[in-house]
Design a protein around this motif. Sequence first.
Motif, PDB file in Angstrom:
ATOM      1  N   ILE A 414       9.120  11.234   2.618  1.00 12.16           N
ATOM      2  CA  ILE A 414       7.971  10.495   1.994  1.00 12.16           C
ATOM      3  C   ILE A 414       7.864  10.752   0.581  1.00 12.16           C
ATOM      4  N   ARG A 417      10.420   9.633  -1.419  1.00 15.06           N
ATOM      5  CA  ARG A 417      10.731   8.160  -1.305  1.00 15.06           C
ATOM      6  C   ARG A 417      12.113   7.779  -0.550  1.00 15.06           C
ATOM      7  N   THR A 419      13.234   6.027   2.398  1.00 19.25           N
ATOM      8  CA  THR A 419      12.721   5.358   3.581  1.00 19.25           C
ATOM      9  C   THR A 419      13.757   5.343   4.780  1.00 19.25           C
ATOM     10  N   SER A 452       5.157   7.637 -11.128  1.00 17.77           N
ATOM     11  CA  SER A 452       4.764   6.718 -10.455  1.00 17.77           C
ATOM     12  C   SER A 452       3.392   6.145 -11.170  1.00 17.77           C
ATOM     13  N   MET A 508      -0.335   4.422   4.592  1.00 12.74           N
ATOM     14  CA  MET A 508       0.710   4.676   4.222  1.00 12.74           C
ATOM     15  C   MET A 508       1.474   3.499   3.431  1.00 12.74           C
ATOM     16  N   MET A 509       1.240   2.319   3.911  1.00 12.15           N
ATOM     17  CA  MET A 509       1.735   1.131   2.866  1.00 12.15           C
ATOM     18  C   MET A 509       0.974   1.296   1.515  1.00 12.15           C
ATOM     19  N   TYR A 511      -0.339   3.879   0.048  1.00 11.98           N
ATOM     20  CA  TYR A 511       0.412   4.910  -0.713  1.00 11.98           C
ATOM     21  C   TYR A 511       1.707   4.437  -1.270  1.00 11.98           C
ATOM     22  N   SER A 512       2.293   4.021  -0.402  1.00  6.93           N
ATOM     23  CA  SER A 512       3.893   3.654  -0.980  1.00  6.93           C
ATOM     24  C   SER A 512       3.933   2.707  -2.195  1.00  6.93           C
ATOM     25  N   ALA A 517       7.002   2.519  -4.651  1.00  4.66           N
ATOM     26  CA  ALA A 517       8.094   2.623  -3.416  1.00  4.66           C
ATOM     27  C   ALA A 517       7.989   1.340  -2.596  1.00  4.66           C
ATOM     28  N   MET A 520       9.621   1.515   0.920  1.00  8.22           N
ATOM     29  CA  MET A 520       8.851   2.292   1.974  1.00  8.22           C
ATOM     30  C   MET A 520       7.826   1.600   2.145  1.00  8.22           C
ATOM     31  N   ALA A 521       6.998   0.929   1.285  1.00 12.48           N
ATOM     32  CA  ALA A 521       5.873   0.077   1.452  1.00 12.48           C
ATOM     33  C   ALA A 521       6.174  -1.245   2.727  1.00 12.48           C
TER      34      ALA A 521
END
Length: 704
Positions: A414, A417, A419, A452, A508-509, A511-512, A517, A520-521
């Motif tokens: 994670i 990044r 995925t 980021s 987590m969506m 956060y991504s 990212a 990953m999102a």
Amino acid sequence: KQWYQRRVRGSSHGEGIQIHSETEKWDKTTHTTLTECAAYGKINFLDEDTTIQPEYIRVASDYGDRKNIQRMEKLLREFWGLNQPGLLISVIGGNKSFHVSHDVCLHFQHGLLNAAKSTNGWIITGGQDEGVTKLVGDIIGRSILTSKIYTIGVCSWGKTWNNEMLMRKHNRVSYNENVVDYSTSPPAETGYAALEPNHSHFFMVDDGTTDNSGVEIKFRGELQYLITKMYEKDGVPLPMICIMLEGGSQSIEMALNSLRMGQPLVVIKGSGRAADIVCAACEMTSFKEDFVNGEFVMRGFVTDDGKRDIQDMLEACFSKFKESAIIEKLLSNILEIASLKKQVTIYKIDSSEPLDFAILSSLMKSIGESAARMRQLKLAITWGHEKVAKELIFEKKDYNFKNEELNSLLLFSIVNRRTGFVKLLLDYGADLKNFLTAPMLTKLYNILPKNSGAFRILTHYDRAISLRDVGLLMEMIMEGTYHSILTQDRYNQDMREDDRFDNPYDLMMVYSALIDAADMAKFFWENTRTPIATALIAHKIFLYLDRMEAKWARVDEEMTEKLETSAREFEKLACGLMTICYHNYDKQDWVQILVVPMKEYGGLNLFDLATIIEAKNFIAHAAYQSYLTDLWMGQLKPSIGSGRLLLCMLPPLPIFLSFNKLPMTKQDLAKKMLRGKEVAARRKRVDDDVEFAPQLRADEDRMI
């Protein structure tokens, strides 16, 4: 004063050989002595258009043993201050007679740079401006963003052209002050070579001779071993790979030395000479069970016909060696390499996979105990090659990962990044709900990628980031219209180690999205409970980050385009799902999807959410517009009779009519939330306790 050079007895610098009589045979022990080093510091290349000043030192060949090589650790750590590598790459190959095709060079260039950049790897070469070392130097010199790739040359002092220019000019000069001018003009004598100017560091090994080749081989092997031990973790040495491109007799010797130390070897087939002979020998080798020291072991062997074929190849390749003993020694080394072929990976130029894929595959083959497996897997994650890990680790099913190991790998994936690895780990047993505790989410926000948006927003105060900070940021992004669960005390000062969340994929969506990212999102979004709402939330986050990029006056068109594309992509996902509902469900059902309150978002529904975040394409959707039309055109309650409608045609006007309540506008929602006592109390905590980022408070004031 601990770094020594060899000096010929009776001479000031060690150049030349002094023999007392014509019949006396020169001997290193008799005719040389150790003395304090007089060649060290930095090199200014006079003939090169470069600002790089490589560090160098002249060392005695005596330090090429396991005991004395330990002194080099102080040089690497303190004097040179090298950052810890993720991989050590030793490149061996031809020098004077080096000839490879253009295709081979392209494959080698791409694979070497990918391997070094993605792992923060160090490269070790022969250091001189010829053969494969010159090729490596050209690759480093031509490539951008390679200033942080440490390229260390280990070469012979006696065989280095213009080495007298590297001698210290003054006796009392500190290490960092000693900068020498050096010319890479073409050597006037055969057998000598200048230093390659694109390297970052040089070890120049001196045994007192000026015409012996290979004096640096033993030192180089021990230096590589030292580096792998210097940076070991949990008892696991730093991963190392040896790459063989073309090559001569010394390349065969160095390849064998690496294999004896348990280091994997990648041989590029089709590059010529020694590399092709090694490939042929490995392909001729078979394994059979043999009884040795009371137990059965698998040993590699080559048939007698195969040995004769290998010998013929050696004689054709190394015709300059007239003595049969040299060919026999080379044959013995080749056969030993072939017997260790399980550590050898043969890379074919026409392979569909890149060279760095073969390098990683070779490293994964060498995995042994659990700690080594974890380190190599993290290397694969850094590299981004989940296919290798899947084929060589997970699909074999010869090892059962513990929960803490899977969680460690998931965290590493994670943060980097990756995925593909997140998917792979969740497919092979990792559990996101078990992984995402409140302390783990707090840890994730405290190790944010430095490039980021979240890092630039949340790291404005001199303390650790709390989940309350993240929750307040999300409330700010959503313009104060919902209350984030992350601001609750149970996830902050009252947090316990086992506190978990009901909606880990939603968190987590978010956060991504905050770390830019998008891939990953999207993966986490696919598993959320309210996908249309979370897609709109992601759309809003990316728009907010794009606006902040402009506010920070960062001129980065690529980042701006990336954020805008991500925002459009998530809005498109929300619209796509709404289209499916609109065309496949009854009106009553899809209207419910629009208007049902969502407790995750403070009781807001999709209709309100789209209005608040100004998702223009979603607002323009047929379902949204149809419902909006019903609200505006269908406001009369069904209970109103026709008689009351007729009365409305006459004065007084429609005082007898009652209307359905219109939804609150975006401004009404904001005022209702921000004027409440609960929000006022939270605002006070922001001012008094959290020291929230100035630009966020300014945005909140503007919104109010």
